[in-house]
Motif scaffolding. Structure first.
Motif, PDB file in Angstrom:
ATOM      1  N   GLU A 164     -41.296 -11.946 -41.463  1.00 17.12           N
ATOM      2  CA  GLU A 164     -41.494 -13.390 -41.576  1.00 17.12           C
ATOM      3  C   GLU A 164     -40.332 -14.047 -42.313  1.00 17.12           C
ATOM      4  N   ALA A 165     -39.857 -13.405 -43.381  1.00 15.88           N
ATOM      5  CA  ALA A 165     -38.713 -13.949 -44.118  1.00 15.88           C
ATOM      6  C   ALA A 165     -37.473 -13.978 -43.219  1.00 15.88           C
ATOM      7  N   GLU A 166     -37.344 -12.972 -42.365  1.00 22.56           N
ATOM      8  CA  GLU A 166     -36.172 -12.930 -41.476  1.00 22.56           C
ATOM      9  C   GLU A 166     -36.263 -14.014 -40.389  1.00 22.56           C
ATOM     10  N   LEU A 167     -37.465 -14.265 -39.907  1.00 19.68           N
ATOM     11  CA  LEU A 167     -37.622 -15.334 -38.909  1.00 19.68           C
ATOM     12  C   LEU A 167     -37.277 -16.691 -39.514  1.00 19.68           C
ATOM     13  N   ARG A 168     -37.680 -16.895 -40.760  1.00 17.63           N
ATOM     14  CA  ARG A 168     -37.310 -18.142 -41.445  1.00 17.63           C
ATOM     15  C   ARG A 168     -35.785 -18.257 -41.583  1.00 17.63           C
ATOM     16  N   ALA A 169     -35.148 -17.146 -41.925  1.00 17.06           N
ATOM     17  CA  ALA A 169     -33.691 -17.163 -42.096  1.00 17.06           C
ATOM     18  C   ALA A 169     -32.994 -17.443 -40.766  1.00 17.06           C
ATOM     19  N   LEU A 170     -33.494 -16.850 -39.690  1.00 18.29           N
ATOM     20  CA  LEU A 170     -32.903 -17.092 -38.363  1.00 18.29           C
ATOM     21  C   LEU A 170     -33.065 -18.547 -37.951  1.00 18.29           C
ATOM     22  N   LEU A 171     -34.235 -19.076 -38.249  1.00 17.10           N
ATOM     23  CA  LEU A 171     -34.523 -20.469 -37.901  1.00 17.10           C
ATOM     24  C   LEU A 171     -33.610 -21.410 -38.687  1.00 17.10           C
ATOM     25  N   ALA A 172     -33.431 -21.133 -39.984  1.00 13.85           N
ATOM     26  CA  ALA A 172     -32.557 -21.963 -40.825  1.00 13.85           C
ATOM     27  C   ALA A 172     -31.112 -21.867 -40.342  1.00 13.85           C
ATOM     28  N   ASP A 173     -30.722 -20.674 -39.949  1.00 15.51           N
ATOM     29  CA  ASP A 173     -29.361 -20.442 -39.498  1.00 15.51           C
ATOM     30  C   ASP A 173     -29.080 -21.234 -38.215  1.00 15.51           C
ATOM     31  N   ARG A 174     -30.076 -21.295 -37.346  1.00 14.91           N
ATOM     32  CA  ARG A 174     -29.856 -21.923 -36.044  1.00 14.91           C
ATOM     33  C   ARG A 174     -30.055 -23.425 -36.093  1.00 14.91           C
ATOM     34  N   GLU A 175     -31.065 -23.878 -36.818  1.00 12.25           N
ATOM     35  CA  GLU A 175     -31.449 -25.295 -36.742  1.00 12.25           C
ATOM     36  C   GLU A 175     -31.310 -26.022 -38.076  1.00 12.25           C
ATOM     37  N   GLY A 176     -30.881 -25.315 -39.119  1.00 15.08           N
ATOM     38  CA  GLY A 176     -30.764 -25.944 -40.432  1.00 15.08           C
ATOM     39  C   GLY A 176     -32.032 -25.750 -41.239  1.00 15.08           C
ATOM     40  N   PRO A 177     -31.900 -25.852 -42.563  1.00 15.26           N
ATOM     41  CA  PRO A 177     -33.028 -25.545 -43.451  1.00 15.26           C
ATOM     42  C   PRO A 177     -34.241 -26.442 -43.230  1.00 15.26           C
ATOM     43  N   ASP A 178     -34.025 -27.681 -42.792  1.00 17.57           N
ATOM     44  CA  ASP A 178     -35.180 -28.561 -42.606  1.00 17.57           C
ATOM     45  C   ASP A 178     -36.111 -28.054 -41.501  1.00 17.57           C
ATOM     46  N   ALA A 179     -35.540 -27.340 -40.535  1.00 14.57           N
ATOM     47  CA  ALA A 179     -36.362 -26.842 -39.431  1.00 14.57           C
ATOM     48  C   ALA A 179     -37.437 -25.885 -39.936  1.00 14.57           C
ATOM     49  N   VAL A 180     -37.106 -25.136 -41.003  1.00 15.89           N
ATOM     50  CA  VAL A 180     -38.094 -24.187 -41.540  1.00 15.89           C
ATOM     51  C   VAL A 180     -39.303 -24.938 -42.085  1.00 15.89           C
ATOM     52  N   ALA A 181     -39.026 -25.993 -42.840  1.00 17.83           N
ATOM     53  CA  ALA A 181     -40.130 -26.782 -43.402  1.00 17.83           C
ATOM     54  C   ALA A 181     -40.929 -27.466 -42.298  1.00 17.83           C
ATOM     55  N   ASP A 182     -40.239 -27.840 -41.200  1.00 17.06           N
ATOM     56  CA  ASP A 182     -40.959 -28.479 -40.091  1.00 17.06           C
ATOM     57  C   ASP A 182     -41.911 -27.504 -39.403  1.00 17.06           C
ATOM     58  N   VAL A 183     -41.473 -26.271 -39.239  1.00 17.17           N
ATOM     59  CA  VAL A 183     -42.244 -25.302 -38.434  1.00 17.17           C
ATOM     60  C   VAL A 183     -43.296 -24.582 -39.275  1.00 17.17           C
ATOM     61  N   PHE A 184     -42.891 -24.190 -40.492  1.00 13.43           N
ATOM     62  CA  PHE A 184     -43.813 -23.401 -41.314  1.00 13.43           C
ATOM     63  C   PHE A 184     -44.577 -24.322 -42.268  1.00 13.43           C
ATOM     64  N   PRO A 185     -45.886 -24.316 -42.204  1.00 17.62           N
ATOM     65  CA  PRO A 185     -46.652 -25.090 -43.186  1.00 17.62           C
ATOM     66  C   PRO A 185     -46.480 -24.474 -44.570  1.00 17.62           C
ATOM     67  N   ASP A 186     -46.745 -25.274 -45.603  1.00 16.82           N
ATOM     68  CA  ASP A 186     -46.716 -24.731 -46.963  1.00 16.82           C
ATOM     69  C   ASP A 186     -47.679 -23.555 -47.024  1.00 16.82           C
ATOM     70  N   HIS A 187     -47.242 -22.492 -47.625  1.00 16.17           N
ATOM     71  CA  HIS A 187     -48.025 -21.262 -47.552  1.00 16.17           C
ATOM     72  C   HIS A 187     -47.735 -20.446 -48.793  1.00 16.17           C
ATOM     73  N   GLU A 188     -48.792 -19.945 -49.426  1.00 18.44           N
ATOM     74  CA  GLU A 188     -48.577 -19.108 -50.600  1.00 18.44           C
ATOM     75  C   GLU A 188     -48.453 -17.647 -50.170  1.00 18.44           C
ATOM     76  N   GLN A 189     -47.373 -17.017 -50.584  1.00 16.41           N
ATOM     77  CA  GLN A 189     -47.192 -15.589 -50.352  1.00 16.41           C
ATOM     78  C   GLN A 189     -47.590 -14.823 -51.605  1.00 16.41           C
ATOM     79  N   THR A 190     -47.993 -13.597 -51.419  1.00 19.82           N
ATOM     80  CA  THR A 190     -48.211 -12.726 -52.571  1.00 19.82           C
ATOM     81  C   THR A 190     -47.276 -11.535 -52.444  1.00 19.82           C
ATOM     82  N   ARG A 191     -46.865 -11.033 -53.578  1.00 19.39           N
ATOM     83  CA  ARG A 191     -46.056  -9.804 -53.562  1.00 19.39           C
ATOM     84  C   ARG A 191     -46.608  -8.866 -54.621  1.00 19.39           C
ATOM     85  N   VAL A 192     -46.876  -7.657 -54.200  1.00 21.23           N
ATOM     86  CA  VAL A 192     -47.427  -6.667 -55.125  1.00 21.23           C
ATOM     87  C   VAL A 192     -46.275  -5.971 -55.826  1.00 21.23           C
ATOM     88  N   ARG A 193     -46.345  -5.961 -57.174  1.00 25.30           N
ATOM     89  CA  ARG A 193     -45.316  -5.262 -57.941  1.00 25.30           C
ATOM     90  C   ARG A 193     -45.680  -3.802 -58.122  1.00 25.30           C
TER      91      ARG A 193
END
Lengths: 197, 197
Positions: A164-193
């Motif tokens: 998912e992080a890579e898809l966001r990076a590809l999207l930003a790379d192709r369409e600019g950072p605003d495209a990520v905010a347009d496509v992906f709704p605000d979303h809380e991620q969790t990361r287990v330490r």
């Protein structure tokens, strides 16, 4: 029996790993297009939890198609679903009795229908397991609480450690950072330490 | 956290118990209308597996309505579903954080929809867990094999150790033994004797 579990380093896929652990020799697998090294966060969590870990190389064409799909839709569900399906197929290439993911009962994406689950099993000769499919979000939170050390935050500050992080990076790379905010709704991620100390 | 798991003594609900065991203090509960003592088979299995066990008294009106429903339908699904719902409600009367059952991915009955699961949780203040909802029949068989000592056979020779056997008895009592064969399709039951020696 060996099982390969799609692993994002978040709390759902970590609890899925703990659920399968009594019954399978579980390897945590994280798909990557080679775009970012966010998968290293998943490897860290796997190490601290004591599970074997490996990456799965995903096909760049699938990533490009997923980005097209997300841009056409204006939301990420179908694009992410297609990458998830591809990652399960790649996991089924491994020499395992079962492939698994951390899909919860309430998840809309990624999630296989019963028919898709049976198709994967019949075509690939593996069992498909979704050990959290019968758990709601509240139950997952209550089981995880006290057992795992978890960081949570918006996706920009706590990126998912999988494709998912890579898809966001590809999207930003192709369409600019605003495209990520347009496509992906605000979303809380969790990361287990790791396990809670 | 305490969880009450609806327990038939068969392999599905036994594997569900083993799945929840690392995360909950699981009590196995078997609903009875007081019609037969088949629930004793469930208690035996629970004892051999080392789980606490209790019966749940079910309402005779629910049994009578279920028999009416099955006779009207000519098949057992809706009648059994109604009794299952009632048993989950009675389990939720216990002082537990979660109620659970052994529903598999491929089960048509008994099975709660997502909306029914959320309704139960919201109304009763418990989590509803179906730890096998993401497992197909083949995966359950492969995990159980080598781990549990299981007898299998047609329902007449290996009756289910829960309300299903009592519903059959009520139906036979009211309409004669042929009515049971008319309403219930041939079906293989499993009964767990205990861990595999």
């Amino acid at each position: 029996m060996d099982a390969a579990l799609l692993y994002s380093g978040g709390k759902d896929s970590t609890l899925a790993a703990l659920s399968l652990d009594p019954f399978y020799d579980v390897t945590l697998v994280t798909g990557t297009f080679g775009v970012t090294d966010d998968w290293r966060h998943a490897r860290s969590a796997a190490d601290r939890l004591g599970f074997p870990f490996r990456t799965l190389d995903l096909n760049a064409t699938v990533a490009a198609d997923a980005v097209d799909q997300m841009l056409a839709d204006g939301y990420p569900r179908n694009g992410i679903g297609a990458v998830h399906d591809h990652a399960l197929e790649r996991a089924a290439d491994l020499d395992v009795a079962a492939v698994a993911d951390g899909t919860r009962r309430d998840d809309r994406v990624p999630s296989l229908s019963r028919a898709e689950a049976r198709s994967l099993e019949d075509r690939r000769g593996v069992d498909y397991l979704a050990p959290l499919a019968g758990f709601g979000r509240g139950a997952v939170d209550r089981v995880v609480d006290g057992r795992l050390d978890v960081t949570a935050g918006p996706s920009e500050s706590v990126p998912s450690a999988d494709y998912e992080a890579e898809l966001r990076a590809l999207l930003a790379d192709r369409e600019g950072p605003d495209a990520v905010a347009d496509v992906f709704p605000d979303h809380e991620q969790t990361r287990v330490r790791g396990p809670r100390p």
